[in-house]
Design an enzyme around this catalytic site. Structure first.
Site, PDB file in Angstrom:
ATOM      1  CE  LYS A 134      49.819 -29.723  65.787  1.00  0.00           C
ATOM      2  NZ  LYS A 134      50.991 -30.076  65.133  1.00  0.00           N
ATOM      3  CG  ASP A 174      52.629 -27.678  62.258  1.00  0.00           C
ATOM      4  OD1 ASP A 174      51.515 -27.614  62.814  1.00  0.00           O
ATOM      5  OD2 ASP A 174      52.880 -28.453  61.321  1.00  0.00           O
ATOM      6  CE  LYS A 208      54.491 -29.052  57.195  1.00  0.00           C
ATOM      7  NZ  LYS A 208      53.960 -30.399  57.227  1.00  0.00           N
ATOM      8  CG  HIS A 254      54.501 -33.259  67.320  1.00  0.00           C
ATOM      9  ND1 HIS A 254      53.381 -33.450  68.083  1.00  0.00           N
ATOM     10  CD2 HIS A 254      54.042 -32.944  66.085  1.00  0.00           C
ATOM     11  CE1 HIS A 254      52.305 -33.248  67.345  1.00  0.00           C
ATOM     12  NE2 HIS A 254      52.679 -32.941  66.130  1.00  0.00           N
ATOM     13  CG  HIS A 302      49.171 -36.944  66.817  1.00  0.00           C
ATOM     14  ND1 HIS A 302      49.317 -35.664  66.372  1.00  0.00           N
ATOM     15  CD2 HIS A 302      49.911 -37.710  65.996  1.00  0.00           C
ATOM     16  CE1 HIS A 302      50.095 -35.659  65.317  1.00  0.00           C
ATOM     17  NE2 HIS A 302      50.479 -36.887  65.063  1.00  0.00           N
ATOM     18  CE  LYS A 359      52.983 -40.465  65.550  1.00  0.00           C
ATOM     19  NZ  LYS A 359      52.441 -41.178  64.399  1.00  0.00           N
ATOM     20  NE  ARG A 369      30.531 -22.571  61.389  1.00  0.00           N
ATOM     21  CZ  ARG A 369      31.613 -21.845  61.131  1.00  0.00           C
ATOM     22  NH1 ARG A 369      31.655 -20.595  61.524  1.00  0.00           N
ATOM     23  NH2 ARG A 369      32.630 -22.359  60.481  1.00  0.00           N
TER      24      ARG A 369
HETATM   25  N1  LIG Z   1      42.870 -32.213  60.987  1.00  0.00           N
HETATM   26  C1  LIG Z   1      43.920 -32.664  61.632  1.00  0.00           C
HETATM   27  O1  LIG Z   1      44.547 -33.666  61.264  1.00  0.00           O
HETATM   28  C2  LIG Z   1      44.401 -31.961  62.871  1.00  0.00           C
HETATM   29  C3  LIG Z   1      45.630 -32.357  63.433  1.00  0.00           C
HETATM   30  C4  LIG Z   1      46.068 -31.736  64.609  1.00  0.00           C
HETATM   31  C5  LIG Z   1      45.285 -30.762  65.186  1.00  0.00           C
HETATM   32  N2  LIG Z   1      44.107 -30.387  64.609  1.00  0.00           N
HETATM   33  C6  LIG Z   1      43.311 -29.348  65.285  1.00  0.00           C
HETATM   34  O2  LIG Z   1      41.972 -29.815  65.421  1.00  0.00           O
HETATM   35  C7  LIG Z   1      41.058 -28.741  65.298  1.00  0.00           C
HETATM   36  C8  LIG Z   1      40.068 -29.071  64.166  1.00  0.00           C
HETATM   37  O3  LIG Z   1      40.788 -29.224  62.962  1.00  0.00           O
HETATM   38  P1  LIG Z   1      40.094 -29.719  61.622  1.00  0.00           P
HETATM   39  O4  LIG Z   1      41.191 -29.984  60.666  1.00  0.00           O
HETATM   40  O5  LIG Z   1      39.108 -30.790  61.869  1.00  0.00           O
HETATM   41  O6  LIG Z   1      39.327 -28.387  61.163  1.00  0.00           O
HETATM   42  P2  LIG Z   1      38.118 -28.259  60.129  1.00  0.00           P
HETATM   43  O7  LIG Z   1      38.106 -29.381  59.175  1.00  0.00           O
HETATM   44  O8  LIG Z   1      38.187 -26.877  59.598  1.00  0.00           O
HETATM   45  O9  LIG Z   1      36.818 -28.403  61.045  1.00  0.00           O
HETATM   46  C9  LIG Z   1      36.440 -27.407  61.947  1.00  0.00           C
HETATM   47  C10 LIG Z   1      35.128 -27.803  62.608  1.00  0.00           C
HETATM   48  O10 LIG Z   1      34.768 -26.783  63.528  1.00  0.00           O
HETATM   49  C11 LIG Z   1      33.405 -26.375  63.250  1.00  0.00           C
HETATM   50  N3  LIG Z   1      33.304 -24.955  63.558  1.00  0.00           N
HETATM   51  C12 LIG Z   1      34.142 -23.961  63.187  1.00  0.00           C
HETATM   52  N4  LIG Z   1      33.706 -22.780  63.665  1.00  0.00           N
HETATM   53  C13 LIG Z   1      32.563 -23.047  64.328  1.00  0.00           C
HETATM   54  C14 LIG Z   1      31.629 -22.249  65.019  1.00  0.00           C
HETATM   55  N5  LIG Z   1      31.806 -20.939  65.143  1.00  0.00           N
HETATM   56  N6  LIG Z   1      30.561 -22.851  65.576  1.00  0.00           N
HETATM   57  C15 LIG Z   1      30.379 -24.197  65.467  1.00  0.00           C
HETATM   58  N7  LIG Z   1      31.226 -24.991  64.820  1.00  0.00           N
HETATM   59  C16 LIG Z   1      32.299 -24.435  64.258  1.00  0.00           C
HETATM   60  C17 LIG Z   1      33.224 -26.654  61.786  1.00  0.00           C
HETATM   61  O11 LIG Z   1      31.836 -26.776  61.553  1.00  0.00           O
HETATM   62  P3  LIG Z   1      31.130 -26.308  60.180  1.00  0.00           P
HETATM   63  O12 LIG Z   1      32.083 -26.675  59.100  1.00  0.00           O
HETATM   64  O13 LIG Z   1      29.856 -27.069  60.144  1.00  0.00           O
HETATM   65  O14 LIG Z   1      30.961 -24.861  60.249  1.00  0.00           O
HETATM   66  C18 LIG Z   1      33.967 -27.979  61.638  1.00  0.00           C
HETATM   67  O15 LIG Z   1      33.159 -29.034  62.076  1.00  0.00           O
HETATM   68  C19 LIG Z   1      41.909 -27.504  65.048  1.00  0.00           C
HETATM   69  O16 LIG Z   1      42.155 -26.888  66.278  1.00  0.00           O
HETATM   70  C20 LIG Z   1      43.206 -28.057  64.492  1.00  0.00           C
HETATM   71  O17 LIG Z   1      44.301 -27.215  64.763  1.00  0.00           O
HETATM   72  C21 LIG Z   1      43.650 -30.965  63.473  1.00  0.00           C
END
Ligand SMILES: NC(=O)c1ccc[n+]([C@@H]2O[C@H](COP(=O)([O-])OP(=O)(O)OC[C@H]3O[C@@H](n4cnc5c(N)ncnc54)[C@H](OP(=O)(O)O)[C@@H]3O)[C@@H](O)[C@H]2O)c1
Length: 517
Positions: free
Chosen positions: A166, A253, A358, A258, A196, A200, A59
């Site tokens: 996930k 989680d 954890k 996993h 992920h 590994k 966004r």
């Molecule tokens: N981070 C990790 O290590 C990790 C590990 C395993 C799984 N995941 C999964 O990966 C996904 C992303 O995680 P994340 O940690 O990267 O989350 P995050 O940091 O909160 O990022 C979310 C992203 O989605 C965008 N977004 C959210 N709502 C939106 C909308 N309505 N329209 C357009 N863009 C939108 C946000 O854009 P804006 O901020 O610009 O609004 C941001 O780029 C999730 O499903 C999470 O469960 C993440």
């Protein structure tokens, strides 16, 4: 498309067709920490085709230049390859574009489509298009709907793929609904549900170790294996993910995805070929064979815990209930342990003990295969204790490697037996550091190889197994939440589920050698 590459084929998996990747959620944490570093590593190691381009969507408002700078920061901070090799970074970055807009607006998808068509206009061959849903799970349905409505996907075509992050649902019902939503835009062979852990090296090595070495597979069954332990321990708490984690808990989680994936790789039958379909068929059979947990089993053989305050890595840490964004009255589990049985010919009667937590004593993910004692204790007269059983320890993190514990004669005049260890670590045995999990998985998805991704029925059967636990914890008072000290191995109740079977958890710090007596 290079589908289901033969693992014996060591030729590079560089796709021969142009590739366009669209990351939804491109301003988020996952993109910065994992996806961009992985894609850049693939570029540096020659796995991306010359015609590769990336479109980021979120966004926030960015120009292409600002987006490239943001991605560069991510690669600098988290990548295996620093973007210092100016040439490859410049070239890589020049093929990165940003298309802003919300997932709720059809216009966003229309703009992405136009951008893709513009970038692909001169391709001599149709490009592969990979969509990565790095967005909050609540946004999956609208994103999938708009991808489909705006003609960004064509089911059954070998051109399109989608990676779904996930958590895949929060229970069996929501996972089924999500599967239906995914299938409204993509056919099953276009869907890559990422876990992920499967990217590994050591996790993949479970299969190689079992199936490419003649000495282990004959022992891999109820005749020789006494029991199996799987531990996924983290020393960290919930950090800034308290809001998410308090809704989820460790079963959703870690366990549902996993841990059950690890269980499948250890427990599965030998696939007839190393191809996605056959490997995943065998994994599903393990999940189908898991003995369902009755309410009595859940009360007696499943333990939930929650960390209290304590000391981890010499630092005093707070109790889970006082973490940021966590309800102070919460009953969400930060630890779970249970005993499971795979009711099939190979594993009948062999308990699998699993625990995840954890704020545990240390960060460790390991699988221990504990073998039966030899039929006769021949050295009983001179050895005061029964020698420790042989153990095969597959260490997945922090250091990736495999150890085999055997008994050896202690030098001296008596036949005393001490445990000794044969070990290998990736670090010592191989020159190159293993590629990151996301590198491997992104490349596989680009190449259309789904071997290391979860299939629809796999996800469903995994939920089927854990669902009774989640339901029982909602409805009965007979499954208390056992507190445990942060920095410990979990609550005492978890020890009891294994000790009453005459066994004990392998509570060793990674890298710890067996103690000689
Ligand atoms: N981070 C990790 O290590 C990790 C590990 C395993 C799984 N995941 C999964 O990966 C996904 C992303 O995680 P994340 O940690 O990267 O989350 P995050 O940091 O909160 O990022 C979310 C992203 O989605 C965008 N977004 C959210 N709502 C939106 C909308 N309505 N329209 C357009 N863009 C939108 C946000 O854009 P804006 O901020 O610009 O609004 C941001 O780029 C999730 O499903 C999470 O469960 C993440």
């Amino acid at each position: 498309m290079t589908k289901n590459q033969d693992p014996n084929d060591s030729s590079p998996l560089k796709p021969s067709r142009p590739v366009s990747v669209v990351i939804f959620g491109a301003s988020g944490d996952l993109t910065q920490r994992k996806l961009l570093p992985a894609l850049y590593a693939l570029r540096c190691e020659g796995f991306l085709p010359d015609h590769f381009r990336l479109i980021g969507n979120a966004r926030r408002d960015y120009t292409d230049e600002a987006f490239r700078d943001l991605m560069r920061e991510g690669v600098e901070q988290h990548g295996r390859h620093a973007p210092s090799e100016e040439d490859s970074w410049t070239d890589f970055a020049s093929n990165m574009y940003y298309v802003g807009g919300t997932l709720e607006e059809a216009e966003t998808f229309d703009k992405i489509k136009q951008k893709l068509e513009e970038l692909e206009a001169n391709d001599v061959e149709e490009s592969i298009r990979l969509y990565y849903l790095a967005i909050p799970p609540s946004a999956f349905p609208i994103a999938l709907n708009n991808i489909s409505e705006q003609g960004l996907s064509v089911p059954e075509s070998d051109r399109f793929r989608v990676i779904v992050e996930k958590p895949f649902g929060v229970d069996q019902e929501t996972a089924r609904v999500l599967n239906t939503q995914v299938h409204s835009a993509f056919s099953e062979d276009q869907v890559f549900r990422i876990d992920h852990y499967l990217g590994k090296e050591t996790v993949q090595n479970i299969l190689v170790f079992r199936l490419a070495n003649g000495i282990f597979e004959p022992l891999w069954n109820r005749r020789y294996v006494d029991h199996v332990q799987i531990t996924v321990g983290e020393s960290i708490g919930v950090g800034r993910r308290g809001g998410y984690f308090d809704q989820a808990g460790i079963v959703r989680d870690i366990v549902q995805n996993h841990m059950l994936q690890l269980l499948c790789l250890v427990g599965m039958e030998v696939p007839i070929r190393f191809r996605a379909e056959h490997v995943r068929n065998e994994k599903v059979k393990v999940l189908m064979s898991l003995s369902p947990l009755s309410e009595v089993d859940i009360k007696t053989s499943v333990v939930r815990g929650q960390y209290a305050e304590g000391v981890v890595d010499d630092e005093r840490v707070t109790a889970y209930r006082y973490e940021e964004d966590v309800n102070p009255e919460t009953t969400t589990e930060t630890f779970a342990a249970f005993r499971a049985y795979i009711d099939n010919w190979r594993w009948a009667g062999v308990p699998f003990y699993l625990r995840a937590g954890k704020r545990m004593k240390t960060r460790t993910t390991e699988i221990t295969i504990v073998f039966k004692h030899p039929p006769l204790a021949l050295f009983k007269a001179t050895h005061e204790r029964i020698p420790a059983p042989n153990q095969l320890i597959i260490q997945i993190q922090p250091e990736e490697g495999i150890k085999l514990r055997v008994g050896s004669k202690r030098p001296g005049t008596k036949f005393s037996i001490d445990p000794v260890q044969m070990a290998f670590t990736y670090e010592q045995s191989f020159e190159n550091a293993p590629p990151g999990a996301y590198e491997r998985l992104l490349l596989d998805a680009i190449n259309g190889d789904s071997t290391l991704f979860a299939r629809e029925d796999e996800v469903d059967y995994a939920w089927r197994f854990v669902q009774p636990i989640l339901d029982a914890w909602q409805t009965t008072d007979l499954c208390p939440v056992h507190p445990y000290w942060a920095g410990s191995w979990g609550p005492d109740a978890a020890d009891r589920i294994i000790e009453r079977d005459g066994r004990a958890w392998r509570n060793e710090m990674p890298g710890e050698e067996p103690t000689l007596t």
